[in-house]
Design a protein around this motif. Structure first.
Motif, PDB file in Angstrom:
ATOM      1  N   LEU A 435     -52.816  -0.194   6.933  1.00  0.00           N
ATOM      2  CA  LEU A 435     -53.021  -1.602   7.264  1.00  0.00           C
ATOM      3  C   LEU A 435     -51.746  -2.410   7.067  1.00  0.00           C
ATOM      4  O   LEU A 435     -51.736  -3.622   7.285  1.00  0.00           O
ATOM      5  CB  LEU A 435     -54.139  -2.190   6.392  1.00  0.00           C
ATOM      6  N   ALA A 436     -50.672  -1.750   6.638  1.00  0.00           N
ATOM      7  CA  ALA A 436     -49.382  -2.417   6.412  1.00  0.00           C
ATOM      8  C   ALA A 436     -48.275  -1.531   6.973  1.00  0.00           C
ATOM      9  O   ALA A 436     -48.537  -0.557   7.672  1.00  0.00           O
ATOM     10  CB  ALA A 436     -49.185  -2.695   4.923  1.00  0.00           C
ATOM     11  N   ALA A 437     -47.048  -1.853   6.640  1.00  0.00           N
ATOM     12  CA  ALA A 437     -45.922  -1.120   7.227  1.00  0.00           C
ATOM     13  C   ALA A 437     -45.552   0.122   6.436  1.00  0.00           C
ATOM     14  O   ALA A 437     -44.873   1.011   6.947  1.00  0.00           O
ATOM     15  CB  ALA A 437     -44.710  -2.050   7.322  1.00  0.00           C
ATOM     16  N   LYS A 438     -45.971   0.212   5.190  1.00  0.00           N
ATOM     17  CA  LYS A 438     -45.483   1.252   4.297  1.00  0.00           C
ATOM     18  C   LYS A 438     -46.643   1.982   3.640  1.00  0.00           C
ATOM     19  O   LYS A 438     -47.622   1.370   3.241  1.00  0.00           O
ATOM     20  CB  LYS A 438     -44.590   0.606   3.231  1.00  0.00           C
ATOM     21  N   ILE A 439     -46.515   3.310   3.518  1.00  0.00           N
ATOM     22  CA  ILE A 439     -47.518   4.087   2.799  1.00  0.00           C
ATOM     23  C   ILE A 439     -47.209   4.001   1.309  1.00  0.00           C
ATOM     24  O   ILE A 439     -46.114   4.369   0.876  1.00  0.00           O
ATOM     25  CB  ILE A 439     -47.527   5.550   3.267  1.00  0.00           C
ATOM     26  N   PRO A 440     -48.140   3.510   0.495  1.00  0.00           N
ATOM     27  CA  PRO A 440     -47.859   3.288  -0.930  1.00  0.00           C
ATOM     28  C   PRO A 440     -47.866   4.570  -1.752  1.00  0.00           C
ATOM     29  O   PRO A 440     -48.321   5.625  -1.301  1.00  0.00           O
ATOM     30  CB  PRO A 440     -48.988   2.349  -1.364  1.00  0.00           C
ATOM     31  N   LEU A 441     -47.390   4.438  -2.964  1.00  0.00           N
ATOM     32  CA  LEU A 441     -47.374   5.554  -3.906  1.00  0.00           C
ATOM     33  C   LEU A 441     -48.806   5.950  -4.266  1.00  0.00           C
ATOM     34  O   LEU A 441     -49.670   5.097  -4.441  1.00  0.00           O
ATOM     35  CB  LEU A 441     -46.628   5.124  -5.179  1.00  0.00           C
ATOM     36  N   SER A 442     -49.039   7.264  -4.375  1.00  0.00           N
ATOM     37  CA  SER A 442     -50.364   7.767  -4.746  1.00  0.00           C
ATOM     38  C   SER A 442     -50.301   8.477  -6.085  1.00  0.00           C
ATOM     39  O   SER A 442     -49.222   8.829  -6.573  1.00  0.00           O
ATOM     40  CB  SER A 442     -50.878   8.745  -3.682  1.00  0.00           C
ATOM     41  N   VAL A 443     -51.461   8.717  -6.673  1.00  0.00           N
ATOM     42  CA  VAL A 443     -51.530   9.487  -7.917  1.00  0.00           C
ATOM     43  C   VAL A 443     -50.998  10.897  -7.692  1.00  0.00           C
ATOM     44  O   VAL A 443     -50.360  11.484  -8.570  1.00  0.00           O
ATOM     45  CB  VAL A 443     -52.977   9.517  -8.451  1.00  0.00           C
ATOM     46  N   HIS A 444     -51.233  11.436  -6.507  1.00  0.00           N
ATOM     47  CA  HIS A 444     -50.711  12.771  -6.166  1.00  0.00           C
ATOM     48  C   HIS A 444     -49.182  12.779  -6.222  1.00  0.00           C
ATOM     49  O   HIS A 444     -48.580  13.732  -6.734  1.00  0.00           O
ATOM     50  CB  HIS A 444     -51.198  13.169  -4.774  1.00  0.00           C
ATOM     51  N   ASP A 445     -48.560  11.716  -5.711  1.00  0.00           N
ATOM     52  CA  ASP A 445     -47.097  11.611  -5.771  1.00  0.00           C
ATOM     53  C   ASP A 445     -46.624  11.596  -7.223  1.00  0.00           C
ATOM     54  O   ASP A 445     -45.637  12.262  -7.581  1.00  0.00           O
ATOM     55  CB  ASP A 445     -46.621  10.327  -5.083  1.00  0.00           C
ATOM     56  N   ILE A 446     -47.311  10.826  -8.055  1.00  0.00           N
ATOM     57  CA  ILE A 446     -46.935  10.715  -9.470  1.00  0.00           C
ATOM     58  C   ILE A 446     -47.100  12.063 -10.169  1.00  0.00           C
ATOM     59  O   ILE A 446     -46.222  12.491 -10.946  1.00  0.00           O
ATOM     60  CB  ILE A 446     -47.770   9.626 -10.172  1.00  0.00           C
ATOM     61  N   ALA A 447     -48.200  12.753  -9.906  1.00  0.00           N
ATOM     62  CA  ALA A 447     -48.443  14.057 -10.535  1.00  0.00           C
ATOM     63  C   ALA A 447     -47.345  15.046 -10.172  1.00  0.00           C
ATOM     64  O   ALA A 447     -46.852  15.795 -11.035  1.00  0.00           O
ATOM     65  CB  ALA A 447     -49.807  14.590 -10.110  1.00  0.00           C
ATOM     66  N   ASN A 448     -46.964  15.062  -8.908  1.00  0.00           N
ATOM     67  CA  ASN A 448     -45.898  15.968  -8.485  1.00  0.00           C
ATOM     68  C   ASN A 448     -44.574  15.631  -9.161  1.00  0.00           C
ATOM     69  O   ASN A 448     -43.809  16.519  -9.559  1.00  0.00           O
ATOM     70  CB  ASN A 448     -45.725  15.915  -6.959  1.00  0.00           C
TER      71      ASN A 448
END
Length: 536
Positions: A435-448
């Motif tokens: 719904l915006a221009a950028k895909i936000p950070l996810s918990v999966h990103d943080i875990a990795n």
């Protein structure tokens, strides 16, 4: 007579979700005609009940609604009459005065066992993979444990202990309660003992037909909203959120949990609901949206698992799970079968609308099960294209290109349908709507990121990395670990590792993370606002 009833029923089913003037008149005429016929002793009653439920949620006018309610009452009286006969109505369908045979988690089963509108009786240890001897050897007082070493069958052991069949369920729940400090062990044991129970309604309240909340005003349909500007709807300002009173909350709590039990469903936010977390939105076209979260001990440490239920004219018609982390959310929405011919797309967009405007979500993902992975119904219904219509695209780049190619074929050839093979390929990836221009950070990103940091800087020594991360974080934000609750310590561990992996030094961000440790165990809505502030 059966043939006449079936013919009328088939016609009513075919026009239930149509609202031209002639079809509205035809529905009224059919309902009146069928009300004069005897109810057949067949599964036709279930079909009739389900179409009545649809009409009750999507009535054309007050007269039609009145006729529907009278017919639901007639089915209820019939079901009560044949309850103990040789031809009762089908089980596990949520019909009035009919049984449900199933299994649930210990917490949900305990709630049902205390339910004023039903009795819970033992059915079977259907396909047990763990003997009751092994379980009771852990939970029973030491003086009684000798009995569990005799390798008796489950029923023989219970008989030896003096437990009568009508007391099996409360006894077993009491034994599982001995393990309340280890809830995952509780759930593993009840799953392995494969305890099936029978839910026996005491009255009509425990049924799909009468499990409702109060609708302040009935919305009468002149059409179904199938084609609409979904972007405009998602951006249309929300009505003011309503925090329900104690009495309203109790009614909602019961209706939501009943709706799951009656359809033999269970999700964590419903089972472990934190009642004071309930929030309501009175939406358009007779829709009420309820969102709620879980008790802290059951909640996820970084993202927040919300549950939601849609009511249509007071009737539960859909439920879902929402995993929220800042601007990112994963969603799962399930329309109850009786209502799938209604405004499913509109309901989905209302969910997105609430998440965007009330929680600041700008990116949503749906997991492959929703579009057909290990879910034949998702394939046969073309669920992928349902979500595609409202902006969801495969996360995988190659599948996204394939979807664009397929969509061009569909637009250019109205008779073209994607093959089962192609639809199955789409289940190899999540689908997302940005719904915006950028895909936000996810918990999966943080875990990795955390795993990578532990591997690189700590040679995979997780315990040492965790200890150092917590010590460093607490020092930076002046946090005394000794004053924290066990739940707060669980959140602290995740937050500290997050701060370590991303090398966060900004004082304002660190202070926001400190506040998260406390907020996550007290108010999931406040926690979400802290995340949004953090990611600004």
């Amino acid at each position: 007579m059966k043939r006449n009833f079936l013919s009328s029923l088939t016609t009513l089913e075919s026009i239930a979700n149509k609202f031209d003037e002639d079809e509205i008149s035809a529905k009224t005429a059919l309902l009146y005609k069928m009300s004069k016929m005897a109810l057949p002793e067949t599964d036709y009653i279930l079909r009739y009940h389900d179409v009545l439920m649809f009409l009750c949620a999507y009535p054309s006018n007050a007269n039609e609604k009145q006729l529907v309610e009278k017919e639901l009452k007639r089915i209820t009286l019939y079901a009560k009459k044949v309850k103990n006969s040789k031809k009762p109505l089908p089980e596990n369908e949520g019909l009035p005065f009919t049984n449900t045979v199933t299994r649930f988690s210990p917490d949900f089963l305990k709630w049902l066992d205390q339910h004023p509108d039903l009795d819970v009786t033992f059915d079977s240890f259907y396909n047990a993979s763990l003997s009751l001897n092994d379980i009771l050897n852990i939970t029973l007082p030491a003086v009684l444990k000798a009995e569990t070493t005799a390798s008796l069958s489950n029923e023989d052991l219970l008989e030896l202990l003096g437990i009568k069949p009508d007391a099996y369920v409360p006894f077993l729940l009491g034994q599982l309660d001995e393990l309340k400090e280890w809830p995952l062990i509780q759930e593993l044991f009840i799953e392995r003992m494969d305890l099936y129970v029978t839910l026996v309604p005491k009255n009509l309240q425990f049924s799909r037909a009468y499990n409702r909340i109060t609708a302040n005003e009935v919305y009468h349909h002149k059409d179904l909203l199938k084609h609409f500007d979904h972007v405009q709807l998602i951006n249309q300002p929300l009505p003011t959120v309503h925090v329900p009173s104690y009495d309203e909350t109790q009614a909602l709590y019961k209706a939501i949990k009943n709706s799951m039990a009656l359809m033999v469903r269970e999700i964590d936010p419903t089972t472990f609901m934190q009642q004071n977390s309930m929030r309501l939105y009175a939406l358009e076209r007779g829709l009420t949206f309820a969102i709620y979260t879980m008790v802290p001990i059951r909640q996820l440490p970084l993202e927040t698992y919300f549950g939601c239920t849609f009511f249509k004219n007071g009737i539960p018609i859909a439920y879902g799970g929402i995993w929220v982390f800042g601007k990112m959310a994963k969603i799962g929405l399930n329309i109850f079968e009786s209502f799938r011919g209604g405004e499913s797309g509109y309901i989905l967009c209302q969910l997105i609308r609430v998440l965007k405007q009330s929680m600041g979500v700008s990116y949503l993902e749906i997991e492959p099960f929703q579009i057909g992975l290990n879910n034949p119904g998702g394939i046969s219904s073309g669920a992928f294209w349902f979500y595609y219509k409202f902006g969801f695209r495969p996360v995988d780049a190659q599948l996204k290109l394939l979807a664009e190619k397929e969509h061009r074929k569909i637009k250019s050839n109205k008779s073209y349908r994607s093959s089962t093979k192609t639809l199955l390929r789409f289940t190899e990836s999540n689908i997302g709507a940005n719904l915006a221009a950028k895909i936000p950070l996810s918990v999966h990103d943080i875990a990795n990121k955390i795993l990578s940091a532990i591997k690189k800087d700590w040679q995979n020594n997780y315990a040492l990395a965790k200890e150092k991360a917590i010590t460093t974080f607490c020092k930076k934000v002046s946090l005394d670990v000794t004053v924290l609750t066990e739940n707060e310590k669980r959140i602290l561990e995740e937050v500290a590792l997050w701060a370590m992996a991303y090398k966060i030094e900004n004082k304002h961000k660190l202070q926001s993370m400190k506040q998260m440790v406390s907020a996550k165990t007290k108010d999931d809505y406040a926690y979400q606002q802290l995340l949004l502030h953090f990611f600004e």
